[in-house]
Write an enzyme that holds these catalytic residues in place. Structure first.
Site, PDB file in Angstrom:
ATOM      1  N   CYS A   1      -1.711   1.080   3.336  1.00  0.00           N
ATOM      2  CA  CYS A   1      -2.098  -0.341   3.348  1.00  0.00           C
ATOM      3  C   CYS A   1      -0.957  -1.200   2.800  1.00  0.00           C
ATOM      4  CB  CYS A   1      -3.353  -0.569   2.512  1.00  0.00           C
ATOM      5  SG  CYS A   1      -4.803   0.344   3.055  1.00  0.00           S
TER       6      CYS A   1
ATOM      7  N   CYS B   1      -4.296   2.151  -1.738  1.00  0.00           N
ATOM      8  CA  CYS B   1      -3.952   2.771  -0.450  1.00  0.00           C
ATOM      9  C   CYS B   1      -2.469   2.570  -0.118  1.00  0.00           C
ATOM     10  CB  CYS B   1      -4.850   2.162   0.623  1.00  0.00           C
ATOM     11  SG  CYS B   1      -4.375   2.512   2.315  1.00  0.00           S
TER      12      CYS B   1
END
Length: 131
Positions: A59, A56
């Site tokens: 993230c 991600c």
């Protein structure tokens, strides 16, 4: 309970959780997470759970900010859970997007931020750590 803090580094690896330098504890075992969650569910201390994934991009972008917040808000617990590694935990919290930050007090969700929203996360931490 004091033995948890005085455990040698080798024992820390065996308990399937690890503390990053920024004060964020990463959990690699659902059982270890459940033990930790059960141990703090009666506490009024705020816990921020960062649900993320290794693939991600957002993230990864917010990770240094989360570590900085953990260093700043030493009265708040920060936990990180990889949704692919501990999918059962992510499902239990109803996680559908990453990153998702779940703020918990006394075992109950008090707030949630979906997305890499640094300012919103910081404001909600400041709000809930004081109440």
């Amino acid at each position: 309970m004091g033995s948890l803090f005085s455990a040698p580094a080798a024992d820390a690896a065996e308990d399937s959780s690890s503390a990053d330098h920024g004060g964020v504890t990463t959990f690699h075992s659902s059982a270890r997470w459940q033990l930790h969650f059960n141990s703090i569910k009666d506490s009024s201390q705020l816990m921020v759970i960062d649900f993320a994934a290794s693939w991600c991009g957002p993230c990864k972008l917010i990770e240094p900010e989360v570590k900085a917040m953990a260093a700043k808000f030493t009265d708040v617990q920060f936990a990180k859970i990889d949704v692919d590694e501990l999918s059962d935990v992510a499902q239990g919290f109803g996680i559908h997007a990453m990153p998702t930050f779940v703020l918990v007090k006394k075992g109950q969700e008090v707030d949630r931020i979906v997305g890499a929203k640094k300012e919103e996360l910081q404001k909600k931490i400041e709000k809930h750590r004081a109440t």
